[in-house]
Write a protein that holds these residues in place. Structure first.
Motif, PDB file in Angstrom:
ATOM      1  N   MET A   1     106.907  21.243 -27.369  1.00 16.04           N
ATOM      2  CA  MET A   1     107.019  22.269 -29.024  1.00 16.04           C
ATOM      3  C   MET A   1     108.670  22.299 -28.831  1.00 16.04           C
ATOM      4  N   LYS A   2     109.612  22.689 -30.217  1.00 18.79           N
ATOM      5  CA  LYS A   2     110.410  22.469 -30.273  1.00 18.79           C
ATOM      6  C   LYS A   2     111.276  24.283 -30.120  1.00 18.79           C
ATOM      7  N   ALA A   3     112.341  24.666 -29.303  1.00 21.13           N
ATOM      8  CA  ALA A   3     112.326  25.275 -28.948  1.00 21.13           C
ATOM      9  C   ALA A   3     114.381  25.262 -28.528  1.00 21.13           C
ATOM     10  N   ILE A   4     115.534  26.497 -29.006  1.00 26.33           N
ATOM     11  CA  ILE A   4     116.698  26.349 -28.847  1.00 26.33           C
ATOM     12  C   ILE A   4     116.369  27.234 -27.168  1.00 26.33           C
ATOM     13  N   VAL A   5     117.232  25.501 -26.568  1.00 25.14           N
ATOM     14  CA  VAL A   5     116.934  25.782 -24.987  1.00 25.14           C
ATOM     15  C   VAL A   5     118.636  26.291 -24.230  1.00 25.14           C
ATOM     16  N   LEU A   6     118.271  26.873 -23.421  1.00 25.61           N
ATOM     17  CA  LEU A   6     119.671  26.957 -22.696  1.00 25.61           C
ATOM     18  C   LEU A   6     119.740  25.713 -21.250  1.00 25.61           C
ATOM     19  N   TYR A   7     120.151  24.667 -21.326  1.00 25.07           N
ATOM     20  CA  TYR A   7     120.060  23.880 -20.032  1.00 25.07           C
ATOM     21  C   TYR A   7     121.467  24.677 -18.254  1.00 25.07           C
ATOM     22  N   GLY A   8     121.695  25.406 -19.084  1.00 23.46           N
ATOM     23  CA  GLY A   8     123.515  25.894 -18.405  1.00 23.46           C
ATOM     24  C   GLY A   8     124.238  26.582 -18.879  1.00 23.46           C
ATOM     25  N   PRO A   9     125.444  27.095 -18.327  1.00 19.54           N
ATOM     26  CA  PRO A   9     126.038  28.111 -18.795  1.00 19.54           C
ATOM     27  C   PRO A   9     126.887  27.449 -20.072  1.00 19.54           C
ATOM     28  N   GLY A  10     126.766  27.291 -21.469  1.00 17.18           N
ATOM     29  CA  GLY A  10     127.738  27.247 -22.095  1.00 17.18           C
ATOM     30  C   GLY A  10     127.184  26.080 -22.902  1.00 17.18           C
ATOM     31  N   ASP A  11     125.513  25.668 -22.241  1.00 14.47           N
ATOM     32  CA  ASP A  11     124.665  24.519 -22.924  1.00 14.47           C
ATOM     33  C   ASP A  11     123.520  25.172 -23.378  1.00 14.47           C
ATOM     34  N   VAL A  12     123.794  25.309 -24.813  1.00 17.31           N
ATOM     35  CA  VAL A  12     122.474  25.461 -25.959  1.00 17.31           C
ATOM     36  C   VAL A  12     121.827  24.111 -26.826  1.00 17.31           C
ATOM     37  N   ARG A  13     120.932  23.747 -26.508  1.00 18.43           N
ATOM     38  CA  ARG A  13     120.544  22.387 -27.797  1.00 18.43           C
ATOM     39  C   ARG A  13     118.810  22.856 -28.097  1.00 18.43           C
ATOM     40  N   LEU A  14     119.137  22.585 -29.487  1.00 17.99           N
ATOM     41  CA  LEU A  14     117.778  22.531 -29.872  1.00 17.99           C
ATOM     42  C   LEU A  14     116.471  21.533 -29.369  1.00 17.99           C
ATOM     43  N   ALA A  15     115.830  21.269 -28.424  1.00 15.50           N
ATOM     44  CA  ALA A  15     115.141  21.017 -27.969  1.00 15.50           C
ATOM     45  C   ALA A  15     113.558  20.733 -27.898  1.00 15.50           C
ATOM     46  N   ASP A  16     112.889  19.723 -27.324  1.00  9.45           N
ATOM     47  CA  ASP A  16     111.463  19.823 -27.599  1.00  9.45           C
ATOM     48  C   ASP A  16     111.470  20.684 -25.563  1.00  9.45           C
ATOM     49  N   PHE A  17     110.926  21.111 -26.055  1.00 17.76           N
ATOM     50  CA  PHE A  17     110.533  21.989 -24.164  1.00 17.76           C
ATOM     51  C   PHE A  17     108.970  22.216 -24.212  1.00 17.76           C
ATOM     52  N   PRO A  18     107.821  21.943 -23.176  1.00 19.37           N
ATOM     53  CA  PRO A  18     106.737  22.461 -22.905  1.00 19.37           C
ATOM     54  C   PRO A  18     106.070  23.522 -23.026  1.00 19.37           C
ATOM     55  N   GLU A  19     105.278  23.497 -23.494  1.00 19.67           N
ATOM     56  CA  GLU A  19     104.590  24.783 -24.229  1.00 19.67           C
ATOM     57  C   GLU A  19     103.703  25.367 -22.800  1.00 19.67           C
ATOM     58  N   LYS A  20     103.959  26.316 -22.307  1.00 21.42           N
ATOM     59  CA  LYS A  20     102.840  27.042 -21.514  1.00 21.42           C
ATOM     60  C   LYS A  20     101.972  27.446 -21.207  1.00 21.42           C
ATOM     61  N   GLU A  21     101.133  26.811 -20.746  1.00 20.70           N
ATOM     62  CA  GLU A  21      99.352  26.823 -20.567  1.00 20.70           C
ATOM     63  C   GLU A  21      99.168  28.553 -20.365  1.00 20.70           C
ATOM     64  N   MET A  22      98.035  28.297 -21.415  1.00 24.10           N
ATOM     65  CA  MET A  22      97.213  29.231 -21.674  1.00 24.10           C
ATOM     66  C   MET A  22      96.362  29.811 -19.936  1.00 24.10           C
ATOM     67  N   GLY A  23      96.742  30.883 -20.028  1.00 22.11           N
ATOM     68  CA  GLY A  23      95.162  31.130 -19.294  1.00 22.11           C
ATOM     69  C   GLY A  23      94.070  32.299 -19.925  1.00 22.11           C
ATOM     70  N   GLU A  24      93.270  33.058 -19.073  1.00 21.08           N
ATOM     71  CA  GLU A  24      91.660  33.316 -19.484  1.00 21.08           C
ATOM     72  C   GLU A  24      92.636  34.744 -20.269  1.00 21.08           C
ATOM     73  N   GLN A  25      93.510  35.346 -19.759  1.00 24.54           N
ATOM     74  CA  GLN A  25      93.622  37.131 -19.935  1.00 24.54           C
ATOM     75  C   GLN A  25      95.363  37.034 -20.894  1.00 24.54           C
ATOM     76  N   ASP A  26      95.689  35.559 -21.533  1.00 21.86           N
ATOM     77  CA  ASP A  26      96.580  35.219 -22.153  1.00 21.86           C
ATOM     78  C   ASP A  26      96.421  35.535 -23.811  1.00 21.86           C
ATOM     79  N   VAL A  27      97.714  35.372 -24.554  1.00 24.33           N
ATOM     80  CA  VAL A  27      97.703  35.102 -25.910  1.00 24.33           C
ATOM     81  C   VAL A  27      98.813  33.996 -26.300  1.00 24.33           C
ATOM     82  N   ARG A  28      97.976  33.412 -27.230  1.00 21.91           N
ATOM     83  CA  ARG A  28      99.382  31.792 -27.602  1.00 21.91           C
ATOM     84  C   ARG A  28      99.916  32.655 -28.965  1.00 21.91           C
ATOM     85  N   ILE A  29     101.212  33.231 -29.570  1.00 23.09           N
ATOM     86  CA  ILE A  29     101.746  33.200 -31.001  1.00 23.09           C
ATOM     87  C   ILE A  29     102.197  32.262 -31.342  1.00 23.09           C
TER      88      ILE A  29
END
Length: 335
Positions: A1-29
Motif C-alpha cells: 500500500m502507499k504510505a508516508i513513511v518515516l525511515y529515520g530522523p528527517g527522512d520522510v518519503r511517500l513509498a510502498d509499505f506492507p499492510e498489517k495482517e488482519m486478526g480475527e478481532q481486527d477491523v481493516r479501514i
C-alpha cells in the motif's frame, strides 16, 4: 500500500509499505483523512514520543475512513461503516488498566499508523462516526479526545476566567471546549498576530502577545485568572502559563514538550499563589465523547482546519512546515 513513511530522523518519503495482517478481532479501514499532529514532527526530528518509534514506520494517527473488511470475531462493525479509531491500545490486564488508567498501561502500544491507504486496528479501538458527521471532521476525533482529557483535568467551573496559552490547532479546539463549558472571560496569549485575530474571531475576549507584559499584568489583576491551559509545549509558553495564573489557579501543561527541556519553576512563586500544576497525557476514555461533540457542531471547520493536503504535499510539509503553523492540517488519503 502507499504510505508516508518515516525511515529515520528527517527522512520522510511517500513509498510502498506492507499492510498489517488482519486478526480475527481486527477491523481493516480504508483511510480517507489523517491529521498531522505535532507529535509527527517530533518523530521526524528524532525526539522521544508517546510510544517508541521503530523504523521504518508510517506517520500519523488521527484518522477517519471506511471499513473494508472485518475479522471473523468482530461483531460491532460491517463493511462500509464510517469510522474513526483510537491509536492507543492497552492490555486491559496490568494494574494500571485494572485501575481504570489505560493511558499508563505497561504494555501500551500505538495501533494506528494513519498516513497510509489502509489501517488494521483492534475492534475495541474503532468507533463509528455519527450520522451526518463528515469524514473530514471525523478525523478530528482523536485530537479532540486528547483535548477533552485536558479539560477534565482543568476542572473548570462555569464563569471562571481562563488564560489559553498558544493558539494553534490544539488551542483552537480548546477555545471551542472552553466556550462550550461556560468559561467567563478568555485571554489568549499568542505570538502570531494572525492567530491572535483568529482567536478573537473564534470567541476569545482578549488576545495578546506574551511580550505585552504590562498589558497582561494589568488584565490579570482585573480578571483573576483561575484556570490556565498551555497548548504549546515549549519552556517559554509554560513559564507564561505559570506567570499569568492567579491565586489558587489550576494550570494544565497540555503541550508536548521536548524530552530534553527543563522548566525553571519558581517554587516560591507557586507556593505564594498555591498553584495546582497538572500535565495531560493522551486520551483515556474520551473518544466517544469527542465524536458526540463533533456531531453536535462543537467545532467549526473554519476555526480549526487550515488546509487539506495530498500525500505528496504532506511529504513536503514535513520537510518545510508552512500550513501546520496556521492550524490543523489534514492529509487526504482516499476520495
Amino acid at each position: 500500500m502507499k504510505a508516508i513513511v518515516l525511515y529515520g530522523p528527517g527522512d520522510v518519503r511517500l513509498a510502498d509499505f506492507p499492510e498489517k495482517e488482519m486478526g480475527e478481532q481486527d477491523v481493516r479501514i480504508r483511510v480517507h483523512y489523517c491529521g498531522i499532529c505535532g507529535s509527527d514532527f517530533h518523530k521526524v526530528a528524532g525526539k522521544k514520543n508517546t510510544h517508541p518509534v521503530h523504523y521504518p514506520v508510517p506517520l500519523g494517527h488521527e484518522i477517519s475512513g471506511i471499513v473494508e473488511a472485518v475479522g471473523a470475531k468482530v461483531t460491532r462493525f460491517h463493511v462500509g461503516d464510517r469510522v474513526s479509531a483510537d491509536p492507543n491500545h492497552s492490555c486491559g490486564k496490568c494494574r494500571y488498566c485494572q485501575a481504570g488508567k489505560p493511558s499508563f498501561c505497561e504494555q501500551a502500544r500505538g495501533v494506528v499508523k494513519g498516513m497510509a491507504e489502509f489501517v488494521v486496528a483492534p475492534e475495541e479501538n474503532v468507533y463509528p462516526l455519527p450520522d451526518g458527521l463528515s469524514l473530514q471532521m471525523g478525523a478530528l476525533a482523536e485530537p479532540l479526545s486528547c483535548c477533552l482529557h485536558g479539560m477534565d483535568l482543568l476542572n473548570m467551573q462555569m464563569g471562571e476566567n481562563v488564560a489559553l496559552v498558544g493558539y494553534g490547532a490544539i488551542g483552537a479546539m480548546m477555545m471551542a471546549l472552553l466556550r462550550r463549558a461556560g468559561a467567563g472571560k478568555i485571554l489568549v496569549l499568542e505570538l502570531s498576530e494572525e492567530r491572535r485575530a483568529m482567536a478573537l474571531a473564534a470567541g476569545a475576549d482578549y488576545a495578546l502577545s506574551p511580550t505585552d507584559t504590562e498589558k497582561i499584568e494589568a488584565l490579570c489583576r482585573e480578571l483573576w485568572i483561575t484556570k490556565v491551559m498551555e497548548c504549546v509545549g515549549v519552556t517559554a509558553a509554560q513559564e507564561t502559563a505559570l506567570q499569568v495564573a492567579g491565586f489558587g489557579a489550576t494550570v494544565v501543561l497540555f503541550g508536548v514538550g521536548d524530552s530534553a527541556a527543563r522548566l525553571p519553576l519558581s517554587t516560591h512563586a507557586a507556593f505564594l499563589k498555591e498553584l495546582v500544576i497538572k500535565t495531560s497525557f493522551i486520551n483515556p476514555h474520551t473518544m466517544e465523547r469527542a465524536l458526540a461533540l463533533l456531531a453536535c457542531g462543537a467545532l467549526k471547520e473554519e476555526h480549526v482546519i487550515a488546509k487539506v493536503l495530498s500525500m505528496d504535499e504532506a511529504v513536503e510539509e514535513f520537510g518545510a512546515p508552512r500550513h501546520t503553523k496556521a492550524g490543523k492540517v489534514l492529509v487526504k488519503i482516499a476520495d
